[in-house]
Structures are given as C-alpha cells and as structure tokens.
Design an enzyme around this catalytic site. Structure first.
Site, PDB file in Angstrom:
ATOM      1  N   ASP A 136       0.848  -1.195   0.000  1.00 37.26           N
ATOM      2  CA  ASP A 136       0.000   0.000   0.000  1.00 37.26           C
ATOM      3  C   ASP A 136       0.878   1.237   0.000  1.00 37.26           C
ATOM      4  O   ASP A 136       2.057   1.184   0.346  1.00 37.26           O
ATOM      5  CB  ASP A 136      -0.898   0.015   1.235  1.00 37.26           C
TER       6      ASP A 136
ATOM      7  N   ASP B 119       1.301   4.605   2.049  1.00 35.88           N
ATOM      8  CA  ASP B 119       0.907   4.967   3.399  1.00 35.88           C
ATOM      9  C   ASP B 119      -0.049   6.160   3.403  1.00 35.88           C
ATOM     10  O   ASP B 119      -0.141   6.914   2.429  1.00 35.88           O
ATOM     11  CB  ASP B 119       2.146   5.259   4.239  1.00 35.88           C
TER      12      ASP B 119
END
Length: 257
Positions: A200, A202
């Site tokens: 991902d 952040d």
C-alpha cells in the site's frame, strides 16, 4: 535435525516449505516461540521456517515473541535469516507489488523487549543493520535495491501527519515487525536481511481512506507468488557456510550462554 538458514515468514507464507518436513518445538529462556519451527527444503537448501505472527496469525506486531524466535533459531544451528515482510510505501515510485531489499532501518517502536543483554556494559555495532552477503543474494530477484524502512509500534497504522513526516525524512518504507528482529539477530551474530513487499501507499502519501488491514492482506495475497519466487531464488544463491562480518561482531556472546 538442524538448518543453517531460516525464513521468518510474514503474512501468507505459512506453507513456504515443500516436500518432507519435520517440526520442532524449542524451549527458550524467553518463553515459547510464535509457533513450532518447521524444518524442510526450499531452493535446494535446508531451511527452518517460523511464522512470525503464529500459525493462525494470533500475534499482533507488538506482541510477537521476537527474543524467543531468534533464540530458538540460533539454538537449531541457524546462522542466516531471511525475513520477508509486508510494508507500506512512503514513496509513490515504489507502488504496491514492488519487492524491495532495504539497506537501513529506523526504530520508532516503544514497548518491545529489544535486547538479550539485560545487564553489563555491552554495546553492539549496528550501523549497517542488514547482512551484505544476504542482500547481495536477494538483490537480483527484487525490483528495487536500497531503502530505509521505519518500524512503527503498531498495531495501528500511521496518521497522515506521521506518514508525511516519515517521508520528509527521506525514508521510503514503513513496517511494524522489522525491529527488534534485526537487532536481536545482530546480537546473536546471525546474518539477517529482509525482502519487503509493498502492499500500500501509506496514509499521508495519497488521498483516500487510508490504510486498512483487509486491503493489505489482499495485496499481499495477490503478490505472494512473486515474493515466494524471489525468496526461493535468494535461498538458492546463498552459500550456507560462507562467513561474513555479521558473525564476527565485536561484542561478547558469553553472557547469553
């Protein structure tokens, strides 16, 4: 049965070893390990595998028994540790699915037992936290070489402000399990390196709802075959009996024996 190389697996790597395996439960001065240790084969090497979060993912990052885990592996003859893990990216250029070999780490944990040396005037060199030999073995099988990974306490993810702050320091990855694992390995004079899979961006790096555990797990699952392949090729490239500076650390292990 013993093994010279260990894999401390993160989320999703619970069935990493192939072929015939045996399981060992090791008593340690620091309590039980996350799970029994499985000994088997991968990449043509004898390997000990330990699921970091437990066999059923029962340990959160801040409750993993790091000292017991490293101690148990050391007692089984392990001298080199590969530590695949999931990470968030603080750099949009390192998007989800990228496999990174970190070269530096920053400690932002707060409550973990982070050393075996509870007394005495011991100091441990840690300027270069990852083994150069293991990093060299992993580098050809990763997408990106070199990154600073900041390790946060967890179990919560970063706020947007924290994420932007970490990125402003020039740090590229954020994680919850890389310490004290790497430091404990150095205290035991074990070679240690990480293969970090970005799951991902952040929270402060892009607009959106922030990071959610289910999304991280799904992204890890999607990219697990690539990570497993990179890990297997790295194991094949490792010389189990080769010595390096990690084993020649200048601190004395005798207080731990």
């Amino acid at each position: 049965m013993s093994a010279p190389i260990a894999v401390i697996g993160g989320t999703g790597l619970y069935r990493f070893l192939g072929g015939e395996t045996t399981t060992r439960t090791v008593d340690t001065p620091y309590g039980p390990t996350s799970a029994p240790i499985t000994l088997g084969e991968a990449g043509g090497r004898e390997v000990a595998f330990l699921p970091r979060h437990g066999a059923h993912h029962e340990y959160s990052p801040h409750t993993v028994p790091y000292r017991a885990n490293l101690w148990a592996l050391h007692s089984l003859g392990v001298r080199k540790v590969l530590a695949p893990c999931a990470v968030g990216s603080l750099d949009p250029a390192l998007g989800p699915g990228t496999i990174v070999v970190p070269d530096q780490v920053v400690d932002r944990t707060t409550s973990r037992a982070s050393s075996y040396f509870d007394g005495g005037g011991v100091h441990v060199s840690f300027a270069d936290p990852y083994c150069p030999e293991l990093r060299a073995a992993a580098r050809p099988h990763a997408d990106h070489d070199g990154a600073t990974m900041v390790v946060i306490e967890g179990p919560r993810f970063s706020t947007r402000a924290e994420s932007r702050w970490y990125a402003a320091q020039g740090w590229e990855l954020v994680n919850m399990t890389g310490l004290p694992e790497a430091a404990l390995a150095r205290e035991l004079k074990l070679c240690y390196a990480s293969l970090a899979l970005v799951t991902d961006l952040d929270a402060g790096i892009e607009a959106g709802d922030g990071v959610h555990a289910e999304d991280v797990l799904e992204q890890f699952k999607v990219n697990l075959p690539r990570l497993t392949t990179a890990l297997t090729h790295t194991l094949t490239a490792i010389e189990p009996d080769a010595e390096c500076s990690c084993a020649a650390g200048d601190h004395d292990l005798s207080p731990l024996r």
